[in-house]
Design a protein around this motif. Structure first.
Motif, PDB file in Angstrom:
ATOM      1  N   GLY A  57      59.748  81.561 -51.777  1.00 47.04           N
ATOM      2  CA  GLY A  57      58.803  82.253 -50.920  1.00 47.04           C
ATOM      3  C   GLY A  57      58.236  83.506 -51.557  1.00 47.04           C
ATOM      4  O   GLY A  57      58.492  83.797 -52.734  1.00 47.04           O
ATOM      5  N   SER A  58      57.464  84.236 -50.769  1.00 46.20           N
ATOM      6  CA  SER A  58      56.780  85.429 -51.255  1.00 46.20           C
ATOM      7  C   SER A  58      56.969  86.588 -50.290  1.00 46.20           C
ATOM      8  O   SER A  58      57.138  86.385 -49.079  1.00 46.20           O
ATOM      9  CB  SER A  58      55.269  85.151 -51.408  1.00 46.20           C
ATOM     10  OG  SER A  58      55.023  84.148 -52.356  1.00 46.20           O
ATOM     11  N   LEU A  59      56.912  87.772 -50.841  1.00 44.56           N
ATOM     12  CA  LEU A  59      56.868  89.005 -50.068  1.00 44.56           C
ATOM     13  C   LEU A  59      55.960  89.981 -50.795  1.00 44.56           C
ATOM     14  O   LEU A  59      55.868  89.943 -52.023  1.00 44.56           O
ATOM     15  CB  LEU A  59      58.257  89.638 -49.924  1.00 44.56           C
ATOM     16  CG  LEU A  59      59.250  89.019 -48.953  1.00 44.56           C
ATOM     17  CD1 LEU A  59      60.597  89.710 -49.087  1.00 44.56           C
ATOM     18  CD2 LEU A  59      58.756  89.098 -47.512  1.00 44.56           C
ATOM     19  N   ARG A  60      55.327  90.852 -50.032  1.00 51.60           N
ATOM     20  CA  ARG A  60      54.576  91.937 -50.638  1.00 51.60           C
ATOM     21  C   ARG A  60      55.143  93.261 -50.148  1.00 51.60           C
ATOM     22  O   ARG A  60      55.173  93.522 -48.946  1.00 51.60           O
ATOM     23  CB  ARG A  60      53.086  91.869 -50.311  1.00 51.60           C
ATOM     24  CG  ARG A  60      52.278  92.901 -51.106  1.00 51.60           C
ATOM     25  CD  ARG A  60      50.794  92.814 -50.880  1.00 51.60           C
ATOM     26  NE  ARG A  60      50.380  93.454 -49.642  1.00 51.60           N
ATOM     27  CZ  ARG A  60      49.141  93.875 -49.380  1.00 51.60           C
ATOM     28  NH1 ARG A  60      48.208  93.736 -50.315  1.00 51.60           N
ATOM     29  NH2 ARG A  60      48.848  94.417 -48.215  1.00 51.60           N
TER      30      ARG A  60
ATOM     31  N   LEU B 188      60.271  83.620 -55.172  1.00 46.91           N
ATOM     32  CA  LEU B 188      61.487  84.418 -55.069  1.00 46.91           C
ATOM     33  C   LEU B 188      62.739  83.573 -55.273  1.00 46.91           C
ATOM     34  O   LEU B 188      62.786  82.388 -54.903  1.00 46.91           O
ATOM     35  CB  LEU B 188      61.540  85.119 -53.717  1.00 46.91           C
ATOM     36  CG  LEU B 188      60.600  86.333 -53.595  1.00 46.91           C
ATOM     37  CD1 LEU B 188      60.419  86.729 -52.143  1.00 46.91           C
ATOM     38  CD2 LEU B 188      61.134  87.504 -54.400  1.00 46.91           C
ATOM     39  N   LYS B 189      63.733  84.222 -55.862  1.00 48.55           N
ATOM     40  CA  LYS B 189      65.006  83.578 -56.149  1.00 48.55           C
ATOM     41  C   LYS B 189      66.120  84.375 -55.470  1.00 48.55           C
ATOM     42  O   LYS B 189      65.977  85.580 -55.235  1.00 48.55           O
ATOM     43  CB  LYS B 189      65.255  83.571 -57.661  1.00 48.55           C
ATOM     44  CG  LYS B 189      64.167  82.911 -58.477  1.00 48.55           C
ATOM     45  CD  LYS B 189      64.452  83.041 -59.972  1.00 48.55           C
ATOM     46  CE  LYS B 189      63.355  82.402 -60.799  1.00 48.55           C
ATOM     47  NZ  LYS B 189      63.631  82.516 -62.260  1.00 48.55           N
ATOM     48  N   PRO B 190      67.242  83.741 -55.191  1.00 46.37           N
ATOM     49  CA  PRO B 190      68.358  84.486 -54.584  1.00 46.37           C
ATOM     50  C   PRO B 190      68.758  85.714 -55.404  1.00 46.37           C
ATOM     51  O   PRO B 190      69.156  86.734 -54.822  1.00 46.37           O
ATOM     52  CB  PRO B 190      69.471  83.446 -54.544  1.00 46.37           C
ATOM     53  CG  PRO B 190      68.753  82.138 -54.413  1.00 46.37           C
ATOM     54  CD  PRO B 190      67.517  82.298 -55.251  1.00 46.37           C
ATOM     55  N   GLU B 191      68.621  85.638 -56.706  1.00 45.76           N
ATOM     56  CA  GLU B 191      68.990  86.782 -57.546  1.00 45.76           C
ATOM     57  C   GLU B 191      68.010  87.938 -57.454  1.00 45.76           C
ATOM     58  O   GLU B 191      68.248  89.006 -58.025  1.00 45.76           O
ATOM     59  CB  GLU B 191      69.161  86.365 -59.008  1.00 45.76           C
ATOM     60  CG  GLU B 191      67.997  85.577 -59.574  1.00 45.76           C
ATOM     61  CD  GLU B 191      68.233  84.066 -59.517  1.00 45.76           C
ATOM     62  OE1 GLU B 191      68.734  83.559 -58.486  1.00 45.76           O
ATOM     63  OE2 GLU B 191      67.887  83.394 -60.516  1.00 45.76           O
ATOM     64  N   ASP B 192      66.912  87.756 -56.734  1.00 47.10           N
ATOM     65  CA  ASP B 192      65.993  88.868 -56.461  1.00 47.10           C
ATOM     66  C   ASP B 192      66.471  89.720 -55.286  1.00 47.10           C
ATOM     67  O   ASP B 192      65.871  90.759 -54.998  1.00 47.10           O
ATOM     68  CB  ASP B 192      64.580  88.342 -56.159  1.00 47.10           C
ATOM     69  CG  ASP B 192      63.938  87.664 -57.353  1.00 47.10           C
ATOM     70  OD1 ASP B 192      63.281  86.620 -57.138  1.00 47.10           O
ATOM     71  OD2 ASP B 192      64.084  88.163 -58.480  1.00 47.10           O
ATOM     72  N   THR B 193      67.523  89.282 -54.629  1.00 44.99           N
ATOM     73  CA  THR B 193      68.060  90.044 -53.511  1.00 44.99           C
ATOM     74  C   THR B 193      68.536  91.408 -53.981  1.00 44.99           C
ATOM     75  O   THR B 193      69.349  91.520 -54.907  1.00 44.99           O
ATOM     76  CB  THR B 193      69.227  89.281 -52.858  1.00 44.99           C
ATOM     77  OG1 THR B 193      68.723  88.067 -52.292  1.00 44.99           O
ATOM     78  CG2 THR B 193      69.885  90.117 -51.770  1.00 44.99           C
ATOM     79  N   ALA B 194      68.004  92.455 -53.353  1.00 51.16           N
ATOM     80  CA  ALA B 194      68.318  93.827 -53.757  1.00 51.16           C
ATOM     81  C   ALA B 194      67.608  94.792 -52.822  1.00 51.16           C
ATOM     82  O   ALA B 194      66.740  94.385 -52.034  1.00 51.16           O
ATOM     83  CB  ALA B 194      67.868  94.085 -55.192  1.00 51.16           C
ATOM     84  N   VAL B 195      67.964  96.045 -52.939  1.00 56.05           N
ATOM     85  CA  VAL B 195      67.161  97.103 -52.332  1.00 56.05           C
ATOM     86  C   VAL B 195      66.094  97.491 -53.350  1.00 56.05           C
ATOM     87  O   VAL B 195      66.413  97.758 -54.511  1.00 56.05           O
ATOM     88  CB  VAL B 195      68.008  98.324 -51.955  1.00 56.05           C
ATOM     89  CG1 VAL B 195      67.120  99.422 -51.384  1.00 56.05           C
ATOM     90  CG2 VAL B 195      69.079  97.942 -50.946  1.00 56.05           C
ATOM     91  N   TYR B 196      64.857  97.483 -52.899  1.00 55.45           N
ATOM     92  CA  TYR B 196      63.727  97.791 -53.771  1.00 55.45           C
ATOM     93  C   TYR B 196      63.224  99.198 -53.458  1.00 55.45           C
ATOM     94  O   TYR B 196      63.036  99.565 -52.292  1.00 55.45           O
ATOM     95  CB  TYR B 196      62.609  96.775 -53.566  1.00 55.45           C
ATOM     96  CG  TYR B 196      62.904  95.455 -54.234  1.00 55.45           C
ATOM     97  CD1 TYR B 196      63.883  94.608 -53.729  1.00 55.45           C
ATOM     98  CD2 TYR B 196      62.216  95.063 -55.379  1.00 55.45           C
ATOM     99  CE1 TYR B 196      64.175  93.407 -54.355  1.00 55.45           C
ATOM    100  CE2 TYR B 196      62.492  93.865 -56.008  1.00 55.45           C
ATOM    101  CZ  TYR B 196      63.474  93.042 -55.488  1.00 55.45           C
ATOM    102  OH  TYR B 196      63.764  91.851 -56.111  1.00 55.45           O
ATOM    103  N   TYR B 197      63.000  99.962 -54.517  1.00 56.79           N
ATOM    104  CA  TYR B 197      62.550 101.346 -54.399  1.00 56.79           C
ATOM    105  C   TYR B 197      61.235 101.524 -55.157  1.00 56.79           C
ATOM    106  O   TYR B 197      61.029 100.892 -56.190  1.00 56.79           O
ATOM    107  CB  TYR B 197      63.564 102.303 -55.020  1.00 56.79           C
ATOM    108  CG  TYR B 197      64.943 102.274 -54.426  1.00 56.79           C
ATOM    109  CD1 TYR B 197      65.902 101.387 -54.899  1.00 56.79           C
ATOM    110  CD2 TYR B 197      65.297 103.150 -53.411  1.00 56.79           C
ATOM    111  CE1 TYR B 197      67.182 101.355 -54.368  1.00 56.79           C
ATOM    112  CE2 TYR B 197      66.577 103.140 -52.871  1.00 56.79           C
ATOM    113  CZ  TYR B 197      67.505 102.238 -53.358  1.00 56.79           C
ATOM    114  OH  TYR B 197      68.780 102.217 -52.826  1.00 56.79           O
ATOM    115  N   CYS B 198      60.409 102.418 -54.653  1.00 52.68           N
ATOM    116  CA  CYS B 198      59.298 102.883 -55.468  1.00 52.68           C
ATOM    117  C   CYS B 198      59.562 104.335 -55.849  1.00 52.68           C
ATOM    118  O   CYS B 198      60.229 105.075 -55.118  1.00 52.68           O
ATOM    119  CB  CYS B 198      57.960 102.729 -54.765  1.00 52.68           C
ATOM    120  SG  CYS B 198      57.782 103.554 -53.175  1.00 52.68           S
TER     121      CYS B 198
END
Length: 124
Positions: free
Chosen positions: A14-17, A84-94
């Motif tokens: 899937g996708s997220l922005r 997206l992959k399961p290994e993309d699971t994380a807290v994302y910061y800018c």
């Protein structure tokens, strides 16, 4: 100030922005980077956009899936994440900083302005 939003639950493939809204450290003058940190792992960069050039950098680890862009008029930086992959699971910061060189030359520790993070979970 920076505020990241747009995280959530996505299925594999899937996708997220993600959106990074800025004030005072706007992307016309500050390089802006996207970073992520998974549990037990070191924070890593997943994209950045330099200022004022607007040149973007995406590391090989996510190249072809992640795209960074900015809208100077809205003082906003986006991170489009596809496939997206399961290994993309994380807290994302800018994060933002005035950088002398292209943003790809800098470690996350060299950014002085950070948003609060948004959680991305990739799971079926």
């Amino acid at each position: 100030q920076l505020q990241a939003s747009g995280g959530g639950l996505a299925q594999p493939g899937g996708s997220l922005r993600l959106t990074c809204a800025t004030s005072g450290v706007t992307p016309d003058h500050y390089a802006t980077g996207w970073f992520r940190q998974a549990p037990g792992k070191e924070r890593e960069g997943v994209s950045c956009v330099s200022a004022p050039s607007g040149f973007t950098h995406v590391p090989d680890s996510v190249k072809g899936r992640f795209t960074v862009s900015k809208d100077n008029a809205k003082n906003t930086v986006y991170l489009q994440m596809n496939s997206l992959k399961p290994e993309d699971t994380a807290v994302y910061y800018c994060a933002a900083e005035r950088l002398a060189l292209g943003c790809e030359n800098y470690h996350y520790s060299e950014y002085g302005h950070w948003g609060q993070g948004t959680l991305v979970t990739v799971s079926s």
